[in-house]
Design a protein around this motif. Structure first.
Motif, mmCIF file in Angstrom:
data_model
loop_
_atom_site.group_PDB
_atom_site.id
_atom_site.type_symbol
_atom_site.label_atom_id
_atom_site.label_comp_id
_atom_site.label_asym_id
_atom_site.label_seq_id
_atom_site.Cartn_x
_atom_site.Cartn_y
_atom_site.Cartn_z
ATOM 1 N N SER A 130 47.407 173.136 26.340
ATOM 2 C CA SER A 130 48.854 173.320 26.123
ATOM 3 C C SER A 130 49.652 173.298 27.426
ATOM 4 O O SER A 130 50.885 173.381 27.407
ATOM 5 C CB SER A 130 49.112 174.651 25.402
ATOM 6 O OG SER A 130 48.435 174.691 24.168
ATOM 7 N N LEU A 131 48.974 173.192 28.585
ATOM 8 C CA LEU A 131 49.674 173.195 29.867
ATOM 9 C C LEU A 131 50.458 171.898 30.061
ATOM 10 O O LEU A 131 50.035 170.826 29.604
ATOM 11 C CB LEU A 131 48.674 173.359 31.017
ATOM 12 C CG LEU A 131 47.824 174.636 31.028
ATOM 13 C CD1 LEU A 131 46.868 174.623 32.224
ATOM 14 C CD2 LEU A 131 48.689 175.890 31.054
ATOM 15 N N ASP A 132 51.588 171.991 30.755
ATOM 16 C CA ASP A 132 52.381 170.784 31.016
ATOM 17 C C ASP A 132 51.913 170.109 32.300
ATOM 18 O O ASP A 132 50.923 170.520 32.917
ATOM 19 C CB ASP A 132 53.877 171.109 31.056
ATOM 20 C CG ASP A 132 54.255 172.023 32.224
ATOM 21 O OD1 ASP A 132 53.418 172.195 33.146
ATOM 22 O OD2 ASP A 132 55.384 172.550 32.240
ATOM 23 N N ALA A 133 52.621 169.068 32.719
ATOM 24 C CA ALA A 133 52.197 168.267 33.876
ATOM 25 C C ALA A 133 52.202 169.073 35.170
ATOM 26 O O ALA A 133 51.479 168.743 36.117
ATOM 27 C CB ALA A 133 53.113 167.048 34.016
ATOM 28 N N ARG A 134 52.994 170.157 35.234
ATOM 29 C CA ARG A 134 53.040 170.983 36.444
ATOM 30 C C ARG A 134 51.911 172.010 36.498
ATOM 31 O O ARG A 134 51.661 172.605 37.537
ATOM 32 C CB ARG A 134 54.375 171.736 36.520
ATOM 33 C CG ARG A 134 55.607 170.857 36.514
ATOM 34 C CD ARG A 134 56.853 171.685 36.265
ATOM 35 N NE ARG A 134 56.765 172.361 34.971
ATOM 36 C CZ ARG A 134 57.564 173.344 34.583
ATOM 37 N NH1 ARG A 134 58.504 173.790 35.400
ATOM 38 N NH2 ARG A 134 57.429 173.900 33.387
ATOM 39 N N GLY A 135 51.263 172.217 35.325
ATOM 40 C CA GLY A 135 50.245 173.264 35.239
ATOM 41 C C GLY A 135 50.803 174.560 34.682
ATOM 42 O O GLY A 135 50.141 175.600 34.709
ATOM 43 N N TYR A 136 52.037 174.510 34.137
ATOM 44 C CA TYR A 136 52.674 175.683 33.532
ATOM 45 C C TYR A 136 52.390 175.707 32.028
ATOM 46 O O TYR A 136 52.199 174.661 31.396
ATOM 47 C CB TYR A 136 54.192 175.639 33.726
ATOM 48 C CG TYR A 136 54.682 175.970 35.126
ATOM 49 C CD1 TYR A 136 53.836 175.876 36.231
ATOM 50 C CD2 TYR A 136 55.988 176.363 35.347
ATOM 51 C CE1 TYR A 136 54.288 176.162 37.503
ATOM 52 C CE2 TYR A 136 56.457 176.646 36.622
ATOM 53 C CZ TYR A 136 55.591 176.549 37.698
ATOM 54 O OH TYR A 136 56.049 176.834 38.963
#
Length: 455
Positions: A130-136
């Motif tokens: 579920s993490l986004d491209a930034r790792g958030y």
């Protein structure tokens, strides 16, 4: 209401499909043109393309014959062979296929090494996916609890496990949490650091350390030291990991080389395959009695011929543009960027007797290789300002270099204002205004004097 006919005369430019294609090819970069040629080669059967193969590639083909590779497809498990024997004849070529490791792959590997039960591991995997491209983690924990039908306690425990992984700051739900996780992992226990992260990030960005000092009851110098620690943290934990996008290397369209005191333009012929018409289709055109077949072949040959002609015209136009640039900028190629003269598209287009847009398209996304490395052709076109002689003879790159030198050598406690920099430049023979200094400084990413100040 009635119908009638009227005759009008007007001038307008009608671009045929062939003209549109020619313009389109002219402005393509080498990579884009290669992709386009590959597409046309696949779709147009009359085109023959000679792809000159690299010596190493030829050697590999000699080593692993295609027919020999086919036998591996006879098994369902051709890629999963035993490594008991290392005889060259028995090694499958699929053994050597590898892929880049993504951030999620890296995190999933760490999860597999943790001493947790399968239930917890599954929840952690779900969070990682579920993490986004930034790792958030940009979806709320409440949504995850609802989707997986798990308790708050179980969800928070799984998130804490993910946030304990490397790289530090992964799984944070916002920038503040990301930075605080990193401070905790690095062992910083000073509460003032956490207060600055929670309440004064914008003040750090704007160098407003006097305000931070007042709010925390510390000196501006101490506040700046806290800011220096926070600036070492990574706001984007995913940075440096493979994102799934392939790197596209820059391919120079030409090389400008000095040989025996004279400059030569060498077009990069090896970038593109050599195109020709398959002779078999010429025979069909000349000898076939099937009109449909002849019309089809004629159409495809016309398309292929125009493609070949357009590619040659693209190369010729670029060569002529580079010739004029070389005439104008010989001193730049000899001595470096400080000797780059002001030059505009209009100047080159008038010298070649073509439209300005033609020159613009010809240099779009094109690169050349020179003694000092690979440069973008567009970067050679700069505006100028008046020097001591009143002529436009000083290019913007030289001015920017002078501004950078002044900023690099300034006192960090009392940085130079734009007006001070302007005065220094004018004393050195540059005729420049304070607003122009501010413009060039911002273009170079140099902060204003108030934001460069060190306490």
């Amino acid at each position: 209401m009635n119908f009638n006919m009227t005759l009008t005369q007007e001038q307008k430019l009608v671009m045929t499909q062939q003209m549109q294609l020619s313009v389109k090819l002219l402005q393509m970069s080498s990579n884009e043109l290669l992709e386009y040629i590959n597409k046309e080669y696949a779709e147009n059967p009359v085109i023959d393309a000679n792809y000159e193969k690299d010596l190493e590639e030829v050697k590999m083909q000699d080593k692993y014959d295609y027919k020999e590779m086919i036998k591996y497809f006879e098994f369902d498990n051709y890629g999963n062979q035993s490594f008991g024997s290392y005889d060259q004849d028995e090694v499958s070529p699929f053994t050597f296929i590898s892929t880049e490791k993504t951030l999620k792959d890296f995190l999933l590997e760490q999860i597999m090494e943790l001493s947790i039960d399968e239930f917890q591991r599954t929840i952690c995997k779900y969070i990682i996916e579920s993490l986004d491209a930034r790792g958030y983690l940009d979806i709320s924990l409440e949504d995850i609890l609802e989707e997986l039908n798990i308790s708050q306690e179980v969800g928070e425990e799984a998130l804490e496990l993910v946030q304990s992984l490397e790289p530090t700051g992964i799984g944070a739900r916002n920038l503040i949490e990301c930075l605080e996780i990193q401070l905790t992992k690095r062992g910083y226990g000073n509460e003032k650091l956490y207060t600055i992260v929670e309440e004064h990030l914008e003040d750090i960005a704007e160098n407003r350390y006097a305000q931070i000092a007042k709010a925390l009851n510390v000196t501006p110098k101490e506040a700046q030291e806290y800011g220096d620690i926070i600036k070492t943290l990574e706001p984007k934990p995913s940075r440096g990991f493979y994102t799934g996008e392939e790197v596209k290397f820059i391919i120079p369209d030409a090389t400008i080389r000095k040989i025996d005191g004279e400059y030569f333009i060498i077009m990069n012929e090896g970038v593109l395959p050599k195109l020709s018409i398959n002779p078999m289709y010429k025979e069909i055109l000349n000898g076939s009695k099937d009109n449909l077949a002849r019309d089809y072949v004629k159409q495809k040959i016309n398309g292929a011929m125009f493609l070949i002609k357009s590619i040659e015209q693209r190369k010729s136009t670029l060569y002529r543009v580079l010739e004029k640039i070389l005439e104008k900028q010989k001193e730049y190629f000899d001595k470096g960027e400080n000797y780059l003269k002001p030059m505009t598209l209009k100047e080159i287009s008038e010298a070649l007797d073509v439209h300005e847009s033609t020159v613009s398209r010809a240099i779009r996304d094109k690169f050349i290789l020179i003694d000092r490395g690979t440069i973008k052709i567009k970067d050679l076109f700069t505006t100028g300002i008046a020097g001591d002689n009143g002529e436009e003879d000083i290019n913007t790159i030289k001015i920017k270099n002078e501004i950078k030198k002044l900023v690099d050598s300034e006192s960090k406690e009392k940085p130079l204002s734009d007006q001070n920099i302007c005065n220094e430049l004018n004393n050195n023979g540059f005729n420049i205004s304070r607003r122009t200094v501010a413009k060039y400084r911002e273009e170079m990413g140099i902060k204003s004097s108030s934001k460069r100040k060190r306490f």
